[in-house]
Design an enzyme around this catalytic site. Structure first.
Site, PDB file in Angstrom:
ATOM      1  N   ASP A 186      82.340 148.219 147.619  1.00  0.00           N
ATOM      2  CA  ASP A 186      81.968 147.316 146.427  1.00  0.00           C
ATOM      3  C   ASP A 186      80.457 147.120 146.119  1.00  0.00           C
ATOM      4  O   ASP A 186      79.627 147.749 146.861  1.00  0.00           O
ATOM      5  CB  ASP A 186      82.621 145.911 146.741  1.00  0.00           C
ATOM      6  CG  ASP A 186      82.575 145.648 148.313  1.00  0.00           C
ATOM      7  OD1 ASP A 186      81.524 146.269 148.984  1.00  0.00           O
ATOM      8  OD2 ASP A 186      82.953 144.601 148.710  1.00  0.00           O
ATOM      9  N   ASP A 240      88.282 134.324 154.488  1.00  0.00           N
ATOM     10  CA  ASP A 240      89.385 133.849 153.617  1.00  0.00           C
ATOM     11  C   ASP A 240      90.169 135.157 153.475  1.00  0.00           C
ATOM     12  O   ASP A 240      91.093 135.065 152.428  1.00  0.00           O
ATOM     13  CB  ASP A 240      88.939 133.573 152.365  1.00  0.00           C
ATOM     14  CG  ASP A 240      88.286 134.276 151.761  1.00  0.00           C
ATOM     15  OD1 ASP A 240      87.850 135.517 152.151  1.00  0.00           O
ATOM     16  OD2 ASP A 240      87.693 134.037 150.404  1.00  0.00           O
ATOM     17  N   HIS A 292      89.478 138.014 152.527  1.00  0.00           N
ATOM     18  CA  HIS A 292      89.411 139.245 151.270  1.00  0.00           C
ATOM     19  C   HIS A 292      89.094 140.447 151.953  1.00  0.00           C
ATOM     20  O   HIS A 292      88.320 140.496 153.141  1.00  0.00           O
ATOM     21  CB  HIS A 292      88.436 138.627 150.640  1.00  0.00           C
ATOM     22  CG  HIS A 292      87.075 138.472 151.010  1.00  0.00           C
ATOM     23  ND1 HIS A 292      86.271 137.385 151.090  1.00  0.00           N
ATOM     24  CD2 HIS A 292      86.043 139.571 151.328  1.00  0.00           C
ATOM     25  CE1 HIS A 292      85.086 137.400 151.448  1.00  0.00           C
ATOM     26  NE2 HIS A 292      84.847 138.847 151.589  1.00  0.00           N
ATOM     27  N   GLU A 342      89.700 138.859 146.396  1.00  0.00           N
ATOM     28  CA  GLU A 342      89.542 137.379 146.757  1.00  0.00           C
ATOM     29  C   GLU A 342      91.079 136.982 146.787  1.00  0.00           C
ATOM     30  O   GLU A 342      91.890 137.591 146.140  1.00  0.00           O
ATOM     31  CB  GLU A 342      88.757 136.750 145.590  1.00  0.00           C
ATOM     32  CG  GLU A 342      87.215 137.104 145.565  1.00  0.00           C
ATOM     33  CD  GLU A 342      86.453 136.710 146.643  1.00  0.00           C
ATOM     34  OE1 GLU A 342      86.925 136.436 147.980  1.00  0.00           O
ATOM     35  OE2 GLU A 342      85.360 136.601 146.285  1.00  0.00           O
TER      36      GLU A 342
END
Ligand code: F6R
Length: 270
Positions: A72, A141, A143, A148
Site C-alpha cells: 500500500d 482492527d 485490517h 479496513e
C-alpha cells in the site's frame, strides 16, 4: 493454516526473516527467474527487514533476482515524504540490499489517475507471474494492508478511505496530529493477497490479540479482513506471546506442540 508462536517481537523478526531467506534460496532465483515477494510497511516488519539486511551482508541471500510488490501507499504523499511508504521501503530495506529499483514496486499515491495506477499494479503482478510469498501485517482492527473493516474479501488493488482507527493508529507518524494523516490510500485488495502462493502475516503485541483471535478462532468475516486467510491454502501467522492473549489455551497449546514441525520451515538445508 499454521500459527507460529514465538517469545517476543525480536524472535518473530528473526523467524520471519529466516523464512523469507529459505523461500528465496529454495526457489533459486536467477536471470529470467525472479522470486516475487509481497511486502508490508509499519512497525512490525522493521525487525524482519533488519535481519534480511544482515543476511544479505553475510552473503546468505541476494535480492538481485527478487521482484517486490508493496501492499500500500498513502494518497497524496510524494515519494520523498518521510512518511510515504516509498521512503520507508527505500530507507529501511531497499537501499541496504542489491535489489534493482525497477524490480521494487510501490504504488504511486501521487498518480494523476489513481484507478489506472491500481490497475497497472495488478497488471505488473500478473506479468511477474504472481506473488510467491506475500508478507503482511495487520492493524488492531484486523485490517490487512489497508483493507479496513467491511472491505470486500475478494477486493483488488484500489483507492480506500481509511478508517478512524487506522488514522488514530498512524497519527504517531504524523506529529500525533490525526489531521495530518492522509485520509486515503492505495492498497492491494484482500483478493490480491489471497492470490499469492503463500502468505505470512506478522502479529506482535497485546493490542493485536483480539484481531488474532478473530482472525483464526472465529468465522471468515469482512469486519476482520485478515480472517479471509482461513481460506488460503498456505497461510502462516507468526506472532509473539503477547498477541496470543485472547486465544483459547487449547489453541495455543495445540500450535505450540507443532513448533518442532514449524521450525523445519526455517532450517537451512544448503
Ligand atoms: C502496511 C500495512 C498494514 C500494517 C498494519 C500494522 O503496509 O499494510 O496492514 O501492517 O497497519 O501496522 P504496524 O506494523 O505499524 O502495527
Amino acid at each position: 493454516m499454521r500459527l507460529i508462536i514465538l517469545e517476543d517481537a525480536s524472535v518473530v523478526a528473526d523467524w520471519a526473516a529466516r523464512f523469507v531467506l529459505q523461500r528465496i534460496k529454495e526457489f533459486a532465483p536467477g536471470p529470467g527467474r525472479h522470486f516475487v515477494l509481497g511486502l508490508p510497511t509499519g512497525g512490525t516488519p522493521l525487525g524482519m527487514y533488519r535481519r534480511l539486511i544482515d543476511f544479505y551482508r553475510e552473503g546468505k541471500v541476494s535480492f538481485k533476482y527478487v521482484t517486490t510488490f508493496n501492499m500500500d501507499e498513502y494518497v497524496g504523499l510524494p515519494r520523498d515524504h518521510p512518511e510515504s511508504y516509498h521512503y520507508y521501503m527505500w530507507h529501511e530495506f531497499f537501499k541496504h540490499v542489491d535489489i534493482s529499483p525497477e524490480h521494487a514496486h510501490v504504488l504511486d499515491g501521487t498518480a494523476e489517475d489513481l484507478a489506472a495506477e491500481c490497475q497497472r499494479f495488478e497488471r505488473l503482478i500478473e506479468e511477474a507471474g504472481g506473488v510467491h510469498l506475500f508478507v503482511g501485517g495487520i492493524g488492531p482492527d484486523g485490517h490487512i494492508a489497508f483493507n479496513e473493516p467491511g472491505s470486500s474479501l475478494v477486493s483488488r488493488t484500489r483507492v480506500k478511505t481509511l478508517a478512524y482507527d487506522t488514522l488514530e493508529a498512524n497519527k504517531r507518524f504524523f506529529d500525533n496530529d490525526i489531521s495530518k494523516v492522509p485520509s486515503k490510500a492505495l492498497t492491494v485488495g484482500v483478493g490480491t493477497v489471497m492470490d499469492a502462493k503463500e502468505v505470512m502475516i506478522l502479529i506482535t503485541g497485546a493490542h493485536k490479540a483480539l484481531a488474532l483471535s478473530k482472525a483464526i478462532e472465529e468465522g471468515v468475516n469482512h469486519m476482520w479482513t485478515v480472517s479471509a486467510f482461513q481460506q488460503h491454502a498456505q497461510a502462516l501467522f507468526v506472532c509473539d506471546e503477547d498477541a496470543t492473549l485472547e486465544l483459547r489455551v487449547k489453541t495455543v497449546k495445540y500450535f505450540k506442540s507443532l513448533m518442532g514441525e514449524h521450525n523445519k520451515l526455517i532450517e537451512d538445508h544448503s
